[in-house]
Design a protein around this motif. Structure first.
Motif, PDB file in Angstrom:
ATOM      1  N   UNK A   8       0.832  -1.220   0.000  1.00  0.00           N
ATOM      2  CA  UNK A   8       0.000   0.000   0.000  1.00  0.00           C
ATOM      3  C   UNK A   8       0.856   1.256   0.000  1.00  0.00           C
ATOM      4  N   UNK A   9       2.173   1.075  -0.137  1.00  0.00           N
ATOM      5  CA  UNK A   9       3.073   2.236  -0.211  1.00  0.00           C
ATOM      6  C   UNK A   9       3.166   2.665  -1.678  1.00  0.00           C
ATOM      7  N   UNK A  10       2.804   3.901  -1.954  1.00  0.00           N
ATOM      8  CA  UNK A  10       2.797   4.343  -3.367  1.00  0.00           C
ATOM      9  C   UNK A  10       4.174   4.761  -3.860  1.00  0.00           C
ATOM     10  N   UNK A  11       5.166   4.817  -2.947  1.00  0.00           N
ATOM     11  CA  UNK A  11       6.478   5.285  -3.412  1.00  0.00           C
ATOM     12  C   UNK A  11       7.210   4.280  -4.310  1.00  0.00           C
ATOM     13  N   UNK A  12       7.175   2.962  -4.002  1.00  0.00           N
ATOM     14  CA  UNK A  12       7.870   2.043  -4.944  1.00  0.00           C
ATOM     15  C   UNK A  12       7.344   2.141  -6.389  1.00  0.00           C
ATOM     16  N   UNK A  13       6.019   2.102  -6.632  1.00  0.00           N
ATOM     17  CA  UNK A  13       5.602   2.263  -8.031  1.00  0.00           C
ATOM     18  C   UNK A  13       5.895   3.673  -8.558  1.00  0.00           C
ATOM     19  N   UNK A  14       5.856   4.664  -7.664  1.00  0.00           N
ATOM     20  CA  UNK A  14       6.175   6.041  -8.083  1.00  0.00           C
ATOM     21  C   UNK A  14       7.599   6.129  -8.613  1.00  0.00           C
ATOM     22  N   UNK A  15       8.523   5.448  -7.921  1.00  0.00           N
ATOM     23  CA  UNK A  15       9.929   5.421  -8.370  1.00  0.00           C
ATOM     24  C   UNK A  15      10.036   4.738  -9.729  1.00  0.00           C
ATOM     25  N   UNK A  16       9.320   3.601  -9.868  1.00  0.00           N
ATOM     26  CA  UNK A  16       9.378   2.883 -11.158  1.00  0.00           C
ATOM     27  C   UNK A  16       8.813   3.790 -12.254  1.00  0.00           C
ATOM     28  N   UNK A  17       7.706   4.461 -11.959  1.00  0.00           N
ATOM     29  CA  UNK A  17       7.093   5.340 -12.968  1.00  0.00           C
ATOM     30  C   UNK A  17       8.083   6.416 -13.420  1.00  0.00           C
ATOM     31  N   UNK A  18       8.747   7.077 -12.468  1.00  0.00           N
ATOM     32  CA  UNK A  18       9.669   8.168 -12.856  1.00  0.00           C
ATOM     33  C   UNK A  18      10.750   7.644 -13.810  1.00  0.00           C
ATOM     34  N   UNK A  19      11.293   6.457 -13.499  1.00  0.00           N
ATOM     35  CA  UNK A  19      12.341   5.880 -14.363  1.00  0.00           C
ATOM     36  C   UNK A  19      11.770   5.489 -15.726  1.00  0.00           C
ATOM     37  N   UNK A  20      10.591   4.889 -15.728  1.00  0.00           N
ATOM     38  CA  UNK A  20       9.967   4.459 -16.995  1.00  0.00           C
ATOM     39  C   UNK A  20       9.555   5.666 -17.844  1.00  0.00           C
ATOM     40  N   UNK A  21       9.074   6.717 -17.164  1.00  0.00           N
ATOM     41  CA  UNK A  21       8.656   7.909 -17.910  1.00  0.00           C
ATOM     42  C   UNK A  21       9.882   8.599 -18.521  1.00  0.00           C
ATOM     43  N   UNK A  22      10.980   8.621 -17.766  1.00  0.00           N
ATOM     44  CA  UNK A  22      12.224   9.198 -18.300  1.00  0.00           C
ATOM     45  C   UNK A  22      12.651   8.439 -19.562  1.00  0.00           C
TER      46      UNK A  22
END
Ligand SMILES: O=C(CO)COP(=O)(O)O
Ligand SMILES: O=C[C@H](O)COP(=O)(O)O
Ligand SMILES: [Zn+2]
Ligand SMILES: [Zn+2]
Length: 317
Positions: free
Chosen positions: A277-291
């Motif tokens: 339920x921690x949104x930071x791990x997917x948030x980190x993946x998103x930032x890298x994938x979006x880059x």
């Protein structure tokens, strides 16, 4: 460094297109700046009226200012996407935006001209660039829904007259694209014939292509495999970005594809980690994938690798 879209277009014209990416939050901003630096590309960060309402318009400004400090090498314009007259004035007066779009394309020609002229006057007094729009895209735009049947391509003769009368710095033209994830059933090409005619009447004038997401089929398949129900549809062929750039398109708007990256990352993450339920791990993946996504788009737009040459020409002018 924040510059105007007119400065970016002067360098890009006829050679490459600058990617214009929408942001709504810090994760999108961080991915965008990182991807732009990884690909050494200038870019346009755009903010819609919906984005300004999502949290608070001041929050977005603060996020962009901070991202500019975290990535001091970046050269970008801050642009209002699909503004109405009042929102344009608000952004012009903010002292932060370097470019605004006045979208009065749903009004009759004379009204579109009159509104655009007023915005151009106020913006130019402060050194801010103005994008206007003529013609109508299909799909969902802000709170307006245009049926595919009603979407009308830009008339080249009208485009010439519109630019002459308004003094706008760039023109968004309808050349067959539409906003959102549901563009075409099957692959369709841009209307290069119309684009050529517009360029013939407006040589050296920067054109803008909205609705340019490619809706990657593998991305949609992954979203649907992780519980999504995104309808089968295709977007713009990203191999057509550069040919369009050679015909005067200097700004290519991509928003939907970024939302698809976000949706894929988060659906897959929570499917694979149902206890999380921690949104930071997917948030980190998103930032890298979006880059990664931004860098790949900048390659296709031809803006990748242009940063240092642009910096030199800005310093020389
Ligand atoms: O034109 C856009 C923003 O103004 C975005 O278009 P897409 O929906 O194709 O990403
Ligand atoms: O053209 C629309 C852009 O993709 C912005 O979308 P939005 O109005 O939902 O923020
Ligand atoms: Zn419009
Ligand atoms: Zn648009």
């Amino acid at each position: 460094m924040i510059v105007t879209t007119a400065q970016l277009f002067k360098h890009a014209y006829g050679k490459y297109a600058v990617g214009a990416y929408n942001i709504n939050n810090a994760e999108q901003a961080m991915g965008l700046f990182q991807g732009a630096i990884d690909s050494q590309a200038p870019f346009i960060i755009q903010i819609s009226k919906g984005a300004r309402k999502y949290t608070d318009k001041r929050m977005l400004e603060a996020i962009i200012r901070s991202a500019g400090e975290i990535y001091p090498e970046a050269i970008f314009a801050v642009h209002l996407d699909h503004g109405d007259e009042q929102t344009c004035y608000d952004c012009i007066d903010s002292g932060f935006f370097s470019s605004v779009m006045i979208d009065a394309s749903h009004d009759p020609f004379a009204e579109n001209v009159a509104i655009t002229k007023r915005v151009v006057e106020r913006a130019h007094a402060k050194g801010i660039s103005v994008e206007a729009e003529l013609g109508m895209l299909g799909g969902v735009e802000e709170d307006i829904q245009v049926d595919e049947g009603n979407a009308c391509l830009t008339d080249p003769a009208e485009a010439e007259e519109f630019v002459k009368q308004t003094g706008c710095d760039s023109l968004a033209c309808a050349i067959g694209t539409s906003h959102g994830a549901f563009k075409f059933k099957g692959r369709q090409s841009l209307h290069f014939d119309v684009l050529e005619k517009i360029k013939g009447r407006l040589p050296n004038f920067p054109l803008v292509m909205h609705g340019s997401s490619s809706v990657p089929q593998d991305e949609v398949a992954k979203i649907n495999a992780a519980g999504g129900t995104i309808q089968d549809s295709m977007g713009v062929d990203p191999k057509e970005y550069l040919p369009a750039a050679k015909l005067g398109v200097t700004k290519i708007n991509i928003d939907t594809d970024g939302r698809l990256v976000w949706t894929r990352v988060h659906r897959e993450f929570f499917r694979n980690n149902p206890e999380q339920f921690d949104f930071r791990p997917p948030g980190k993946i998103f930032m890298a994938e979006y880059a990664k996504f931004i860098a790949s788009r900048n390659e296709l737009l031809g803006s990748a690798g242009q940063l240092e040459d642009l910096r030199k020409s800005l310093a020389a002018s």
